[in-house]
Design a protein around this motif. Structure first.
Motif, PDB file in Angstrom:
ATOM      1  N   LEU A 238       0.835  -1.205   0.000  1.00 15.21           N
ATOM      2  CA  LEU A 238       0.000   0.000   0.000  1.00 15.21           C
ATOM      3  C   LEU A 238       0.868   1.253   0.000  1.00 15.21           C
ATOM      4  N   THR A 239       1.546   1.441  -1.127  1.00 17.04           N
ATOM      5  CA  THR A 239       2.307   2.663  -1.364  1.00 17.04           C
ATOM      6  C   THR A 239       1.693   3.387  -2.541  1.00 17.04           C
ATOM      7  N   ILE A 240       1.935   4.679  -2.633  1.00 18.16           N
ATOM      8  CA  ILE A 240       1.355   5.457  -3.728  1.00 18.16           C
ATOM      9  C   ILE A 240       1.735   4.866  -5.081  1.00 18.16           C
ATOM     10  N   GLU A 241       2.993   4.509  -5.237  1.00 18.07           N
ATOM     11  CA  GLU A 241       3.472   3.979  -6.510  1.00 18.07           C
ATOM     12  C   GLU A 241       2.753   2.696  -6.909  1.00 18.07           C
ATOM     13  N   HIS A 242       2.607   1.773  -5.955  1.00 19.51           N
ATOM     14  CA  HIS A 242       1.961   0.495  -6.263  1.00 19.51           C
ATOM     15  C   HIS A 242       0.445   0.635  -6.408  1.00 19.51           C
ATOM     16  N   VAL A 243      -0.165   1.438  -5.554  1.00 20.61           N
ATOM     17  CA  VAL A 243      -1.620   1.613  -5.611  1.00 20.61           C
ATOM     18  C   VAL A 243      -2.020   2.297  -6.911  1.00 20.61           C
ATOM     19  N   ARG A 244      -1.210   3.251  -7.376  1.00 24.02           N
ATOM     20  CA  ARG A 244      -1.516   3.970  -8.612  1.00 24.02           C
ATOM     21  C   ARG A 244      -1.668   3.013  -9.796  1.00 24.02           C
ATOM     22  N   GLN A 245      -0.942   1.900  -9.784  1.00 24.56           N
ATOM     23  CA  GLN A 245      -0.955   0.950 -10.893  1.00 24.56           C
ATOM     24  C   GLN A 245      -2.192   0.052 -10.909  1.00 24.56           C
ATOM     25  N   GLN A 246      -2.957   0.076  -9.836  1.00 25.56           N
ATOM     26  CA  GLN A 246      -4.154  -0.770  -9.744  1.00 25.56           C
ATOM     27  C   GLN A 246      -5.316  -0.179 -10.556  1.00 25.56           C
ATOM     28  N   SER A 247      -6.287  -1.028 -10.859  1.00 29.82           N
ATOM     29  CA  SER A 247      -7.470  -0.583 -11.598  1.00 29.82           C
ATOM     30  C   SER A 247      -8.350   0.297 -10.721  1.00 29.82           C
ATOM     31  N   ARG A 248      -8.990   1.265 -11.334  1.00 30.90           N
ATOM     32  CA  ARG A 248      -9.932   2.105 -10.586  1.00 30.90           C
ATOM     33  C   ARG A 248     -11.332   1.498 -10.593  1.00 30.90           C
ATOM     34  N   LEU A 249     -11.484   0.320 -11.167  1.00 28.12           N
ATOM     35  CA  LEU A 249     -12.768  -0.373 -11.241  1.00 28.12           C
ATOM     36  C   LEU A 249     -12.778  -1.544 -10.271  1.00 28.12           C
ATOM     37  N   HIS A 250     -13.970  -1.882  -9.761  1.00 29.06           N
ATOM     38  CA  HIS A 250     -14.083  -3.015  -8.830  1.00 29.06           C
ATOM     39  C   HIS A 250     -15.468  -3.651  -8.963  1.00 29.06           C
ATOM     40  N   TYR A 251     -15.480  -4.972  -8.961  1.00 32.45           N
ATOM     41  CA  TYR A 251     -16.729  -5.711  -9.152  1.00 32.45           C
ATOM     42  C   TYR A 251     -17.755  -5.443  -8.056  1.00 32.45           C
ATOM     43  N   ARG A 252     -17.300  -5.139  -6.844  1.00 35.33           N
ATOM     44  CA  ARG A 252     -18.214  -5.030  -5.709  1.00 35.33           C
ATOM     45  C   ARG A 252     -18.725  -3.598  -5.506  1.00 35.33           C
ATOM     46  N   CYS A 253     -18.511  -2.738  -6.456  1.00 33.62           N
ATOM     47  CA  CYS A 253     -18.842  -1.314  -6.310  1.00 33.62           C
ATOM     48  C   CYS A 253     -20.342  -1.057  -6.304  1.00 33.62           C
ATOM     49  N   GLY A 254     -20.742  -0.038  -5.549  1.00 33.07           N
ATOM     50  CA  GLY A 254     -22.148   0.349  -5.510  1.00 33.07           C
ATOM     51  C   GLY A 254     -22.663   0.837  -6.851  1.00 33.07           C
ATOM     52  N   SER A 255     -21.774   1.359  -7.696  1.00 31.75           N
ATOM     53  CA  SER A 255     -22.191   1.790  -9.032  1.00 31.75           C
ATOM     54  C   SER A 255     -22.692   0.594  -9.836  1.00 31.75           C
ATOM     55  N   SER A 256     -21.983  -0.529  -9.718  1.00 27.15           N
ATOM     56  CA  SER A 256     -22.425  -1.747 -10.396  1.00 27.15           C
ATOM     57  C   SER A 256     -23.791  -2.177  -9.876  1.00 27.15           C
ATOM     58  N   PHE A 257     -23.968  -2.042  -8.571  1.00 23.82           N
ATOM     59  CA  PHE A 257     -25.246  -2.408  -7.957  1.00 23.82           C
ATOM     60  C   PHE A 257     -26.394  -1.592  -8.559  1.00 23.82           C
ATOM     61  N   ILE A 258     -26.185  -0.296  -8.738  1.00 25.98           N
ATOM     62  CA  ILE A 258     -27.222   0.571  -9.302  1.00 25.98           C
ATOM     63  C   ILE A 258     -27.612   0.100 -10.689  1.00 25.98           C
ATOM     64  N   LEU A 259     -26.616  -0.249 -11.501  1.00 30.26           N
ATOM     65  CA  LEU A 259     -26.908  -0.714 -12.859  1.00 30.26           C
ATOM     66  C   LEU A 259     -27.636  -2.048 -12.832  1.00 30.26           C
ATOM     67  N   PHE A 260     -27.251  -2.929 -11.922  1.00 29.96           N
ATOM     68  CA  PHE A 260     -27.910  -4.230 -11.821  1.00 29.96           C
ATOM     69  C   PHE A 260     -29.388  -4.079 -11.453  1.00 29.96           C
ATOM     70  N   THR A 261     -29.737  -3.027 -10.714  1.00 29.48           N
ATOM     71  CA  THR A 261     -31.157  -2.835 -10.382  1.00 29.48           C
ATOM     72  C   THR A 261     -31.978  -2.587 -11.646  1.00 29.48           C
TER      73      THR A 261
END
Length: 311
Positions: free
Chosen positions: A191-214
């Motif tokens: 959990l460093t800025i350099e390593h975290v920056r390389q991760q995806s900004r998307l996640h399967y468990r996100c509330g945004s996905s939940f809204i679309l699934f409704t």
């Protein structure tokens, strides 16, 4: 040899910061006007009745939404009160607190009511708009598909319009930072800025996905009830809101569990596509705040764990 199951953490973006929730605590970190990082944390109090309901499939989703809306509102209030205030002026915030409508329980109630009101609006407006096309599209299936299409357009249009405002754009950046931290943690990345920056900004468990699934789940559930007359259709839509929410939550959980399986991983793609709107690439400063919030949560959770072991 057994491996310890990784704990699931959730979070949400707030104004100039990120909130994370664990088993026993909620923690928010925000960037203050003087560029310092400030923290706010609350214990995760479990109501025995709600705790039992959260173990029941299809009901647990509704309970989780209510709980998240209530607790998230308290942290959103903290961020909105302080993000643009210099820490040396915090005494002014304390002086004004008694006059604010959004007190602790009040904020929780406002959060839940706001969610319910928003759900009513996005459920009923498409019904009325689709009904205008009855002379052209009169079949039940046609009306349901049209209603869902209108709902989707309203949802995407609303998100896009608010994303154009500077404040919400920054909230969406913090939303991206929150996802990057969660992805880094779940992928065993430092959990460093350099390593975290390389991760995806998307996640399967996100509330945004939940809204679309409704929206998607609603298409299939609405097929089970009549669309005429109009008043019955309206009553059905209102009565089915908890059902749509409950089923959508289970679909969200399922797509998250299957995200590493070939073919099944594509089930979560529609939600990920929506996150292209609700998240933005964060700056290093914003990632730093998200990491600080998560570290604080891990510290409190570990401290609580050690206390329980001693007792």
């Amino acid at each position: 040899m057994t491996t310890e199951k990784k704990i699931t953490y959730g979070g949400q973006a707030v104004i100039e910061g990120v909130m994370f929730g664990g088993k026993n605590h909620y923690v928010t970190a925000i960037r203050r006007k003087d560029q310092s990082i400030d923290f706010f944390h609350t214990p995760r109090k479990q109501n025995p009745t709600i705790a039992k309901l959260k173990k029941i499939p299809f009901i647990r989703g509704v309970m989780a939404i209510i709980e998240a809306s209530a607790n998230g509102s308290k942290h959103l209030q903290f961020s909105s009160e302080r993000y643009d205030v210099d820490p040396k002026d915090d005494h002014n915030i304390a002086d004004q607190k008694e006059s604010r409508l959004s007190m602790v329980l009040g904020v929780a109630a406002v959060g839940v009511l706001s969610f319910i009101f928003g759900k009513f609006i996005f459920t009923l407006i498409p019904v009325f708009l689709a009904a205008l096309f009855l002379p052209i599209i009169s079949s039940d299936i046609g009306q349901i598909l049209l209603e869902s299409f209108i709902k989707l357009i309203l949802l995407l249009g609303y998100i896009y319009m608010i994303s154009l405002t500077p404040l919400i754009k920054r909230v969406f950046q913090y939303h991206g930072a929150e996802h990057k931290v969660i992805n880094a943690y779940e992928n065993n990345v430092p959990l460093t800025i350099e390593h975290v920056r390389q991760q995806s900004r998307l996640h399967y468990r996100c509330g945004s996905s939940f809204i679309l699934f409704t929206v998607i789940v609603g298409v299939f559930i609405y097929m089970l009830v009549p669309t005429e007359p109009l008043y019955l259709r309206i009553l059905n839509r209102l009565a089915l809101i908890p059902v749509v929410l409950g089923v959508s939550f289970e679909v969200l959980q399922l797509t998250n569990k299957l995200r590493h399986k070939p073919l099944f991983k594509y089930l979560g793609y529609p939600g990920l596509w929506l996150q292209l709107l609700t998240t933005k690439e964060p700056t290093d400063d914003q990632i730093e705040v998200a990491i600080a919030s998560f570290h604080k949560l891990l510290h409190l959770e570990e401290k609580n764990k050690n206390t329980e072991q001693i007792v």
